[in-house]
Design an enzyme around this catalytic site. Structure first.
Site, mmCIF file in Angstrom:
data_model
loop_
_atom_site.group_PDB
_atom_site.id
_atom_site.type_symbol
_atom_site.label_atom_id
_atom_site.label_comp_id
_atom_site.label_asym_id
_atom_site.label_seq_id
_atom_site.Cartn_x
_atom_site.Cartn_y
_atom_site.Cartn_z
ATOM 1 C CG ASP A 13 -1.780 1.217 1.319
ATOM 2 O OD1 ASP A 13 -2.485 1.504 0.342
ATOM 3 O OD2 ASP A 13 -1.735 1.892 2.365
ATOM 4 C CG ASP A 15 -1.354 8.514 1.889
ATOM 5 O OD1 ASP A 15 -0.397 8.868 2.595
ATOM 6 O OD2 ASP A 15 -2.185 9.314 1.420
ATOM 7 C CG ASP A 212 -1.790 2.518 6.445
ATOM 8 O OD1 ASP A 212 -2.029 2.151 5.277
ATOM 9 O OD2 ASP A 212 -2.281 3.554 6.939
#
Length: 325
Positions: A13, A15, A212
């Site tokens: 991922d 961001d 995240d």
């Protein structure tokens, strides 16, 4: 053997994992280069529909993180490709989002429009910082008139140095409330399409997803049947991890991307363990001291097995307070 050596592809991922808005996260560039030096394939899978793959690759390169467009999968590109499979060429599609999403729709052979008067046969909704009431109103009318409603993703928030900001999921909620219904299709994570496409393109037999967010990255990896690593550099934190239902539980947890290069046992959630890295569970209470991430992994295995998180030492109480428990 390091954690990452068991895998032939790492799907990142962006961001909250590689960068926060416009700044690279410490160690991200170095982690990517270590993987490249070892010959491990890399992919970047992002729900952010405000940039196209070449733009994402350029952004990463500008931050010192090596990337090429072919390694990048975006929810905008996937949504446009899916629409092109479902609709005749030249079909009008009402686009809610950034210019990147309009460009993807256009390149897929469809015609991006902005009004109900253009008779759109579909609405595609992605994140855009300038999305406002006017275009949301047109989209609402189009869906009520029978247009297919596709959301690139439903992330409630975006991470930022100032804290979480409203994401596309928050904007989707505006239409969900107005229409009293769900989108017909959600393309991005937690749907498994971005993960499975990345694995297919790389011909991977053993991919690892790194994210995240439990509600998108980790749930998407679980749905795709992949192992996953949660890094604590973005949105999801300790309290959310401890409360995670089975479909949002990662295989591994680490403070950051350095966990890729340590022993797998140093990041794995232990099942049934009662001691880890200076911490121990005594009568269901966390005691001892040490690395807070070790405490988190030990507690996660305990709580997921039906236990209740309780602090039994001053160090444990400090950790619980920092976690908001």
């Amino acid at each position: 053997m390091s954690l990452v050596e068991a895998y032939d592809l790492v799907i990142f991922d962006l961001d909250g994992v590689i960068y926060l808005i416009d700044k690279p996260i410490d160690g991200a560039a170095e982690a990517v280069e270590r993987l490249r030096s070892a010959g491990t394939a890399i992919a970047y899978a992002t729900n952010n529909a405000s940039r196209r793959a070449p733009d994402v690759a350029a952004l990463l390169t500008g931050m010192g993180v090596s990337a090429v467009a072919d390694e990048v999968l975006t929810s905008a590109g996937a949504a446009a490709a899916m629409l092109a499979e479902r609709l005749p060429a030249g079909s009008p599609v009402l686009v809610v989002g950034a210019e990147a999403l309009r460009a993807e729709v256009r390149d897929a052979g469809l015609v991006p429009v902005e009004r109900l008067a253009d008779e759109p046969v579909a609405v595609v909704q992605g994140y855009g910082p300038d999305v406002g009431w006017k275009v949301l109103a047109e989209a609402s009318l189009a869906v009520r008139a029978g247009a297919l409603w596709m959301a690139t993703n439903t992330d409630r928030t975006l991470p930022s140095p100032r804290g979480p900001l409203p994401g596309n999921g928050s904007l989707v909620s505006v239409l969900r409330t107005a229409l009293d219904r769900e989108p017909d299709v959600v393309v991005g994570k937690p749907a498994p399409a971005l993960f499975s496409t990345a694995a297919s393109l790389s011909k991977s037999q053993r991919p690892l997803a790194v994210g995240d967010r439990l509600d998108t990255d980790i749930e998407g990896a679980v749905g795709a049947g992949m192992d996953s690593l949660l890094v604590l550099t973005g949105v999801s934190g300790p309290a959310e991890l401890l409360a995670a239902p089975p479909e949002r539980r990662p295989t591994f947890v680490s403070a950051d991307l350095s966990g890729l290069f340590g022993e797998a046992s140093a990041a794995r959630i232990p099942a049934g363990g009662d001691e880890l890295g200076g911490w121990r569970l005594a009568d269901g209470k966390l005691e001892g001291s040490g690395d807070p991430v070790d405490a988190l992994r030990l507690l996660a295995g305990f709580v997921w097995d039906g236990g209740k998180a309780q602090a039994g030492s001053d160090a444990a109480r400090e950790v619980f307070s920092a976690w908001g428990l």
